[in-house]
Each structure stands twice: as C-alpha cells, then as structure tokens.
Design a protein around this motif. Structure first.
Motif, PDB file in Angstrom:
ATOM      1  N   PRO A   1      73.943  79.542  36.489  1.00  0.00           N
ATOM      2  CA  PRO A   1      73.537  78.929  37.524  1.00  0.00           C
ATOM      3  C   PRO A   1      73.724  79.939  38.974  1.00  0.00           C
ATOM      4  O   PRO A   1      74.824  80.271  38.898  1.00  0.00           O
ATOM      5  CB  PRO A   1      73.955  77.593  38.007  1.00  0.00           C
TER       6      PRO A   1
ATOM      7  N   TYR B   1      78.430  75.034  41.947  1.00  0.00           N
ATOM      8  CA  TYR B   1      77.816  74.265  41.008  1.00  0.00           C
ATOM      9  C   TYR B   1      78.888  73.551  40.078  1.00  0.00           C
ATOM     10  O   TYR B   1      78.809  72.204  39.750  1.00  0.00           O
ATOM     11  CB  TYR B   1      77.359  75.268  39.974  1.00  0.00           C
TER      12      TYR B   1
ATOM     13  N   GLY C   1      75.354  68.707  31.400  1.00  0.00           N
ATOM     14  CA  GLY C   1      74.908  69.876  32.307  1.00  0.00           C
ATOM     15  C   GLY C   1      75.823  69.813  33.592  1.00  0.00           C
ATOM     16  O   GLY C   1      75.367  70.259  34.703  1.00  0.00           O
TER      17      GLY C   1
ATOM     18  N   SER D   1      73.235  75.051  33.670  1.00  0.00           N
ATOM     19  CA  SER D   1      71.941  74.403  34.051  1.00  0.00           C
ATOM     20  C   SER D   1      71.092  74.082  33.012  1.00  0.00           C
ATOM     21  O   SER D   1      70.740  75.056  32.163  1.00  0.00           O
ATOM     22  CB  SER D   1      71.129  75.530  34.978  1.00  0.00           C
TER      23      SER D   1
ATOM     24  N   ASP E   1      68.063  73.116  32.682  1.00  0.00           N
ATOM     25  CA  ASP E   1      66.724  73.818  32.941  1.00  0.00           C
ATOM     26  C   ASP E   1      66.624  74.964  32.315  1.00  0.00           C
ATOM     27  O   ASP E   1      65.749  75.509  31.789  1.00  0.00           O
ATOM     28  CB  ASP E   1      66.305  73.705  34.175  1.00  0.00           C
TER      29      ASP E   1
ATOM     30  N   LYS F   1      72.400  66.119  39.276  1.00  0.00           N
ATOM     31  CA  LYS F   1      71.312  67.087  39.892  1.00  0.00           C
ATOM     32  C   LYS F   1      71.122  66.560  41.593  1.00  0.00           C
ATOM     33  O   LYS F   1      70.959  67.510  42.378  1.00  0.00           O
ATOM     34  CB  LYS F   1      69.873  66.738  39.191  1.00  0.00           C
TER      35      LYS F   1
ATOM     36  N   THR G   1      68.068  73.593  43.019  1.00  0.00           N
ATOM     37  CA  THR G   1      68.338  72.077  42.564  1.00  0.00           C
ATOM     38  C   THR G   1      67.189  71.078  43.121  1.00  0.00           C
ATOM     39  O   THR G   1      68.037  70.136  43.459  1.00  0.00           O
ATOM     40  CB  THR G   1      69.664  71.725  42.569  1.00  0.00           C
TER      41      THR G   1
END
Lengths: 256, 284
Positions: free
Chosen positions: B82, B88, B208, B212, B214, B237, B249
C-alpha cells in the motif's frame, strides 16, 4: 423437620433469616495420580479418573434473626463447604439454601487485591470488590489504615510489606463491613499475639452489629463466649444442634 | 412444614440463584466503579515497576508496528505494497490491538480470577468488562500517540478525523461482546485458552493489518466480497480512510450500517451468553 417446628413453638426467636433444607454437596474432582488399586494408567487416557467427594449429606437447619451460631467439627467434616454453600459459592447437588439477604463471608476480599499496588489503592480495590460505593470506601479509608497500623507505609506497594503487615491490611479491609447475615471463620485472626487479640476483639464487635452470625472455629472458648447455639458437623451430617454448652460438652467428650 | 414452604412464607430467596437479566444488569451498573478501578489499577500494576511506566502502553504497539512494518515492507513489492506504508501499518496495528487484547485477555477474564470468583459474591460480568475497559484505556492512550505520528508522516488533523469517534463507539461495543463471549467459552473449554493466541495471530495476518486485501486478492473477487462483510476489516478500512484519506482507502457506505448491526448483535449475544452461565463460574 422436627427442629424447625420446635423452634417455631418456642416463639422466642426472631423470624427465620436463613433456612437450609436437606443440603447435599458433591465435588467432582479430577483425580491425578493413581488411587490405590487402580490398574490403568497412561498420559493420554481420555477418561481421567473422576472421583466424587460427598462433602455434605443432607444438612438441614433454620437460623433466626439475632442468633449467633457456632459451627464446630473436626477438619474435613464439611464446615467450610457448608459456609461456602451458605454464601452461594458452592452449588448444592441437592437441596437448597434460602436466605432473607445474601449471607457474606468475612475476610475474603484479599483475593481481589493486587500486590503491585500501594496499600492505599488496595483499600479502594478491596472495598469496591466487596460492593461498597466509592464514597463509602473514602469514608472507611482512615479507619482501615489506623486499624491495620500502616500509617507509615500505606503508600508503598503491598508486595514490599512483611507478611504480618499484609495480613493486617487484609484483615482490616475485610473487617470493614457490617452485614445482616455474616459468616466468620476464626482462622482469620492474624498477625502477632497483640494483633490477634485486637482482631478477635474486632470480630466480636462486628458480630454484635451483624444481625445473624455463624462462627466457624476450633477454639471452643470463643464458641462458648460468642454463640448461644452450636451446630456440630461430622462427616457431612449434623451430628448435633442445640444450646452451645450441651453440644460443646458432648463434642469435647467424644474426642477423649 | 418443609423448609422451602417456609421460604415462601418468610420471603426467603434461594442463595446463589442467578438474578433475572435486568436486575443483574442493574447490579453490574451499580458496580461500575469496581470495573473501571480494577481496569485502571491493573494497567498501573502492569507497568508501574518499569522505569518508563505507563509509557509502555504506547511503546509496545509502536515497536510491534515497527517490526511488522519493516518485515512486511521488505517482503511486499512496490506493486502490492500500500502507498504510504508506515502510516498504513501503524494505524492498522494500533486499531487491531484493541480487538486482539479483548479477544486473548477476555478469554482469561474469569479463569484467571478463580480465587476472586470463588471467594466473593459479585456479578461475574464485571470481570470481562474490566478486561474490556483496561484494553479500551490502552487504546485511547495509543490514539493520542497516533496524532504526532500521523503529523510526522504528513497527515494533518482535519475535521474528517472526528469520524473516528462514532467508529470508536461502535468498535468498543463490538469488543465488549467479544470479551464476554470468550470469557465464558474458556470456562467450559479450558483447552481453548492454549489455542487462542494462534487463532488471534491467524486473524491478525488475515485481516489486512499489514497488507491491502484489495491488491493482494485482485484475482479473487469473491474473497474481496467476503472481506466486505468482515467487521475487523471494515474497522481498519474506515479508520485508515478517516485518518489518512490519501492512502487510497475509500469504503462502501454500507459499512456503517453493517458494523453497527454487528456490534449490537455481538454485544447482546455476549451479554445473554455470559449471564446465562452466571451460576457456573468458579465451579470446577
């Protein structure tokens, strides 16, 4: 239930506040090691030996307002189990205990204390654990410190106290309460000779304020001094229940 | 006349009986000073012997974040890592610790206080609630420490940060339920306490916190869909979105509704589940 009817007939006693009916308590104990004569063994045996210990086998009695009842009996007779069942900490396997208000045991707040903290903070914690409100705890604080004779070291962590100091503090916290129905284990009096005398005196003072007390003791002298009625427990049953002098005399005679 | 008849006549109550739910909760509320004092004093007791004392509450997750950040920062290549990775990780680890503490220490709330449970009569729910309150205090302290860290990495305070307040309330509600559920389960299945740290670690790596979801799960849309309904993933998130909005995000607005529902349901289930075994605690 002869005993109850008898007490009701006499009519001199206050109303019933605790009533114990046919109380049975059975402990299930995971036995480690082998009992004599056991054959199987092995670490991975799934059914570990569960032993049942029948600590109380049908105890019944009724206690009335303003009664002081002595509980006597040899070690392992079920006295402590009976007291724990009275305060609701040990579940009956049959029968039940009924009470007007919840009976309380004197001297158990020690379990809530944290040795890392100062005596001061432990007073707060112990008091709150016993169910006092923060303002009640603030009021009690000075008396507790004075009774425990810890004015000098009340701000030091409890782990730095000598065992006598810690015992005094625990006793002083525990003795701060006055209950309606109170259970006193006299093994509680602690410390050196002088403090022991003071704590016994304090126990008697508390007993005189409490509505109904149960005094568990091996000292027949304090039973005779404090209690009008005595229950003798032997091997989980009531061996005898009646006026203290009669019961204690018979008990002492039986041990000779 | 039998004694139980007598009990009826004289209005005696059975000792040790579990009170009805609402009088039980009222009693717990009456003991709130005990809950908060036990929580605060335990925190002090834990750290007071150290030279840096209470600072360790903030240092521990910080060191955690640094270690994980270093390792996972090196492992992950530029494509999956990320943006703004240190922030993060720090936000992820700080928020995660609250849940983790409730999960692992909640499991010991009753079993580790056997002595107290066996000698004093009080509503047992105060014990998991004290653990929960203790973790909440720690979390609040780490949130304060988070502010200078965010500023250091160029995320300046904005009005958007205020969204963390309702998020915190929902998250705390959720964790209270988790603590009570775990506190009872380990009373029945003592062995579980041994497994919990591993389960917590698996959850940690899967939620997570450090990567990330995703971008790592790009090829598996179903898995991403499943994560969309996972409360801890939603919390992380949302926290990242509010505190570091440029970290890519954005989140689905249904998270608010879903997370609130999950929190309330967990709390209600936790309260009922814990209360219904009230007579069982301390008996083994």
């Amino acid at each position: 239930m002869v005993a109850i009817e008898e007490y009701q007939r006499t009519g001199e006693l206050g109303e019933p506040v605790v009533s114990v009916e046919n109380l049975h308590v059975t402990y299930r104990v995971y036995a480690t090691g082998k009992a004599a004569g056991s054959q199987r063994n092995g670490l991975l045996r799934v059914s570990r030996g569960i032993r049942e210990v029948h600590a109380l086998r049908g105890v019944s009695f009724v206690a009335h307002r303003n009664e002081s009842i002595g509980i006597i009996g040899p070690n392992g007779s079920g006295k402590s189990t009976l007291m724990r069942a009275l305060v609701g900490l040990t579940p009956p396997s049959a029968g039940a205990v009924y009470a007007r208000s919840r009976p309380n045991m004197l001297g158990v707040a020690a379990a809530a204390l944290l040795p890392e903290l100062s005596g001061e903070r432990n007073i707060v914690l112990g008091g709150l654990a016993m169910g006092f409100t923060p303002s009640e705890v603030r009021e009690m604080r000075d008396d507790i410190v004075a009774f425990a004779e810890l004015e000098e070291s009340i701000d030091l962590p409890m782990r730095t106290y000598s065992s006598g100091m810690a015992a005094r503090l625990k006793f002083a916290i525990a003795a701060a309460r006055a209950d309606d129905i109170l259970i006193i284990d006299e093994a509680l009096s602690v410390g050196d000779k002088r403090f022991q005398e003071r704590s016994e005196e304090r126990i008697r003072e508390i007993a005189s304020h409490a509505g109904t007390i149960f005094l568990v003791s091996h000292a027949m002298k304090s039973i005779r001094e404090t209690c009008a009625r005595t229950i003798w427990i032997n091997q989980g049953v009531v061996e005898m229940d009646g006026p203290t002098d009669e019961v204690v005399d018979t008990y002492e005679a039986s041990k000779k | 006349m039998s004694v139980s008849q007598l009990a009826d006549v004289e209005h005696l109550h059975r000792v040790g009986a579990r009170p009805p739910l609402f009088s039980y909760l009222a009693e717990v509320w009456r003991r709130r000073a005990f809950i908060t004092t036990l929580a605060r004093y335990r925190l002090r007791a834990k750290y007071e012997a150290n030279r840096l004392g209470i600072l360790w509450i903030a240092i521990r997750p910080l060191v955690n974040a640094a270690v994980y950040g270093l390792i996972f920062g090196v492992i992950q290549t530029g494509a999956t890592r990320p943006k703004d990775y240190p922030v993060y990780v720090v936000v992820g680890v700080f928020f995660w610790e609250f849940f983790m503490g409730c999960f692992v220490e909640g499991a010991h709330a009753v079993t580790a206080n056997r002595n107290m449970v066996q000698s004093l009569a009080f509503p047992r729910m105060t014990l998991p609630l004290a653990v929960w309150a203790e973790r909440m205090y720690s979390f609040l302290i780490t949130l304060v420490v988070l502010v200078p860290i965010l500023i250091l990495f160029g995320h300046y305070p904005s009005l958007k940060w205020l969204w963390v307040i309702p998020l915190f309330a929902i998250y705390a509600t959720f964790n209270a339920g988790v603590t009570m559920i775990l506190a009872r389960i380990t009373v029945h299945v003592t062995d579980l306490a041994e497994l919990l740290p591993y389960i917590a670690r698996i959850l940690f790596y899967a939620s997570g916190v450090l990567f990330s979801v995703d971008s790592v799960m790009k090829g598996h849309p179903l898995i991403i869909k499943a994560y969309d309904a996972y409360p801890m993933y939603q919390v992380l998130k949302m926290a990242r979105h509010f505190l570091t909005e440029d970290a890519g995000t954005s989140f689905n607005q249904h998270y608010w509704l879903f997370l609130s529902l999950a929190a309330v349901i967990t709390l209600v289930v936790g309260v009922l589940f814990f209360w219904s075994a009230e007579e069982r605690y301390g008996r083994d």
